[in-house]
Design an enzyme around this catalytic site. Structure first.
Site, short mmCIF file in Angstrom:
data_model
loop_
_atom_site.label_atom_id
_atom_site.label_comp_id
_atom_site.label_asym_id
_atom_site.label_seq_id
_atom_site.Cartn_x
_atom_site.Cartn_y
_atom_site.Cartn_z
CE1 TYR A 144 -3.65 2.56 0.58
CE2 TYR A 144 -2.40 3.28 2.50
CZ TYR A 144 -3.43 3.48 1.60
OH TYR A 144 -4.24 4.58 1.72
CG ASP A 239 5.74 3.59 1.02
OD1 ASP A 239 6.02 4.26 2.03
OD2 ASP A 239 4.57 3.46 0.58
CE LYS A 267 0.84 4.80 8.45
NZ LYS A 267 0.90 4.06 7.20
C1 LIG Z 1 0.24 4.56 5.80
C2 LIG Z 1 1.01 4.31 4.57
C3 LIG Z 1 0.96 5.18 3.47
C4 LIG Z 1 -0.02 6.32 3.39
O1 LIG Z 1 0.21 7.30 4.35
P1 LIG Z 1 -0.99 8.28 4.74
O2 LIG Z 1 -0.33 9.26 5.65
O3 LIG Z 1 -2.06 7.45 5.37
O4 LIG Z 1 -1.46 8.92 3.46
C5 LIG Z 1 1.82 4.97 2.41
N1 LIG Z 1 2.68 3.93 2.42
C6 LIG Z 1 2.75 3.06 3.45
C7 LIG Z 1 3.74 1.96 3.40
C8 LIG Z 1 1.89 3.21 4.54
O5 LIG Z 1 1.93 2.32 5.53
#
Ligand SMILES: *Cc1c(COP(=O)(O)O)cnc(C)c1O
Length: 424
Positions: A144, A239, A267
C-alpha cells in the site's frame, strides 16, 4: 451488548461523515461491531468516550512508537503553539528535521517535507518520472502506498498486462502505466522488466510489507530489486512510511543494508502530527520545483507544530537506541505466544515478525505474498479481535494490519497480553 456513547456518536457520525469515519479501517467493518470513539490516550493506553481504558497495539497505525502523549513531545508542541501555528514561510525547524532524516538515512541527500504518506509516494513517483523521462512504474500486489489514483490498482487478469483500477472513480487511463508484480517474486519483476524495462521510471516497494499483515522480504529480494533497477536505469523507491524509524533508527534500508534511490517517510516522523517526506539522491531531488521542473507544493508543508513533534520524537529515538531492542524483544515474546496458542489448540497459525511489527495469520501457509496472506481465516481473526477487546486489549480491527509494539508497553503488559492470546 449494552448501548454506549460510542454507539451514539457512531450513529450521528454516519449522518455527517461517510461511514461515520475519516479513514475506512476505523469503521470496524471486518470485525462485526461498532468502533470505539476515543477520548484520550497516554502511554500504552487509550480511553474511549465511555471511560473504558484499553492497552493499545494500534498506536495510531504506527506513529506512536514512544506511546501516546510522550511528555517531552507534548511539552515541545505546547511551546511551539505559542509561537504561531503556521506561517507559509521557511523555518529553521524544517532544516533541523531534514538534517535528522539525512543523518539517519544516508541514501537521502535531499528531502522535501509534505503532509501525508499519500502525498509523499505520489510526489516521489512524479519526481522519478521527471528524472527518467519515463512513464511506467512497477508496484507490488498487497503493498500500500496511499490512495493516489495511479496507485489504486489491482493486477489485470492476464500476465504481463497492465493493471486495472481498484477503486471507482479512477479512470483506466490513470492506471495504465502502473504494472503490478508479486511481492517476493523475482520472476514476476523480471518478466515485467523484460517487456517494459526501458520505459520503467520506478519500482516502488515496501521493504517490509506491512499493509497485508506483516510480510518480510525473502533473503535476497531487496538486493535483487536494487540490482535490476540499476540494470534498467529505473529509480528504486523504498516506501518506508511504516518502517522508517521503526525497524531501527535508519529504517529498513539500514536493517537490510540496501540503499534505495528514493525513500518515502511518514507516520513516526510526524510524532503524531500530519507530516511525511520524500527524499533521495540529490540529482533526483533537484528535479523538484523550484530548482527543477517537477511541480509539487503544499500550504502546510513543513508546518512548525508538526516539525516540532517530529524533531522531539526523533531526538528521543536517537538518544535511546536500546528502545529498539526493547520493542523487538517484546514483539518476539508476543509472536511466541501466538505460536503457543497454535500448539495448544491445534489451530493453524503463521506468525510474521520483524522488529516491533508483527502479524498472526490464521492460516497454515507460510505467508510470503498477497495470495498467501489472504489465505488467512478472517473469521478466526474476528474472534481473536473480540476476545482481546473484551479483555481490555485493543488490536487492529483487520487481519491485514500490523500489530505495533511501542516503547510504552511494559514487560508486564506484554506478559498480560500473552496470557490473553494463549487463553483465547
Ligand atoms: C500509511 C502508509 C501510506 C499512506 O500514508 P498516509 O499518511 O495514510 O497517506 C503509504 N505507504 C505506506 C507503506 C503506509 O503504511
Amino acid at each position: 451488548m449494552n448501548h454506549t456513547n460510542s454507539d451514539d456518536l457512531f450513529e450521528q457520525s454516519k449522518k455527517a461523515i461517510p461511514g461515520g469515519v475519516n479513514s475506512p479501517v476505523r469503521a470496524f467493518l471486518n470485525v462485526g461491531r461498532n468502533p470505539l470513539f476515543i477520548k484520550s490516550a497516554k502511554g500504552s493506553h487509550i480511553t474511549d468516550v465511555d471511560g473504558n481504558t484499553y492497552l493499545d497495539y494500534v498506536c495510531s497505525w504506527g506513529p506512536g512508537i514512544l506511546g501516546h502523549a510522550h511528555d517531552e513531545v507534548i511539552e515541545a508542541v505546547k511551546k511551539a503553539c505559542d509561537q504561531g501555528l503556521t506561517y507559509g514561510a521557511p523555518t529553521e525547524k524544517e532544516l533541523i528535521l531534514a538534517n535528522m532524516i539525512k543523518e539517519a538515512m544516508p541514501s537521502i541527500e535531499k528531502v522535501r517535507l509534505v503532509n501525508s504518506g499519500t502525498e509523499a509516494t505520489m510526489s516521489a513517483i512524479r519526481t522519478a518520472r521527471g528524472y527518467t523521462n519515463r512513464d511506467y512504474i512497477i508496484k507490488f500486489r498487497g503493498n500500500y502506498h496511499g490512495h493516489s489514483d495511479g496507485l489504486l490498482v489491482k493486477a489485470g487478469s492476464a500476465a504481463l498486462t497492465t493493471s486495472v483500477p481498484d477503486s471507482k472513480g479512477v479512470p483506466k487511463a490513470y492506471t495504465k502505466h502502473t504494472l503490478v508484480a508479486n511481492y517476493n517474486d523475482k520472476e514476476s519483476v523480471e518478466a515485467l522488466m523484460g517487456e517494459y524495462g526501458q520505459q520503467v521510471a520506478a519500482v516502488i516497494v515496501e521493504p517490509v510489507a506491512a499493509n497485508m499483515g506483516v510480510v518480510p522480504p525473502t533473503k535476497d529480494f531487496l538486493s535483487f530489486l536494487r540490482k535490476i533497477t540499476q540494470e534498467y536505469g529505473s529509480v528504486l523507491i523504498f516506501d518506508e512510511v511504516i518502517t522508517g524509524f521503526r525497524l531501527g533508527y535508519g529504517g529498513a534500508q539500514e536493517r537490510y543494508n540496501i540503499e534505495p534511490d528514493m525513500t518515502t517517510l511518514g507516520k513516526i516522523i510526524g510524532g503524531g502530527m500530519p507530516l511525511a517526506a520524500y527524499g533521495g539522491r540529490a540529482e533526483i531531488m533537484e528535479q523538484v520545483s523550484p530548482v527543477g521542473e517537477v511541480y509539487q507544493a503544499g500550504t502546510l508543508s513543513g508546518n512548525p507544530i508538526a516539525t516540532t513533534a517530529g524533531i522531539a520524537t526523533l531526538s528521543i529515538l536517537k538518544q535511546h537506541p536500546e528502545y529498539y531492542d526493547q520493542i523487538e524483544e517484546n514483539a518476539k515474546i508476543l509472536a511466541a505466544a501466538f505460536r503457543k496458542w497454535g500448539e495448544k489448540t491445534g489451530q493453524p497459525i503463521t506468525v510474521n515478525q520483524v522488529g516491533s511489527l508483527l502479524s498472526a495469520f490464521f492460516t497454515e501457509k507460510e505467508v510470503v505474498d498477497f495470495e498467501s496472506a489472504t489465505s488467512s481465516n478472517t473469521q478466526a481473526y474476528t474472534n481473536y479481535f473480540n476476545h482481546m477487546l473484551q479483555n481490555g486489549i485493543y488490536v487492529a480491527p483487520s487481519q491485514y494490519e500490523a500489530m505495533f509494539v511501542s516503547m510504552a508497553h511494559t514487560r508486564e503488559e506484554i506478559e498480560q497480553t500473552c496470557q490473553c492470546i494463549i487463553g483465547q
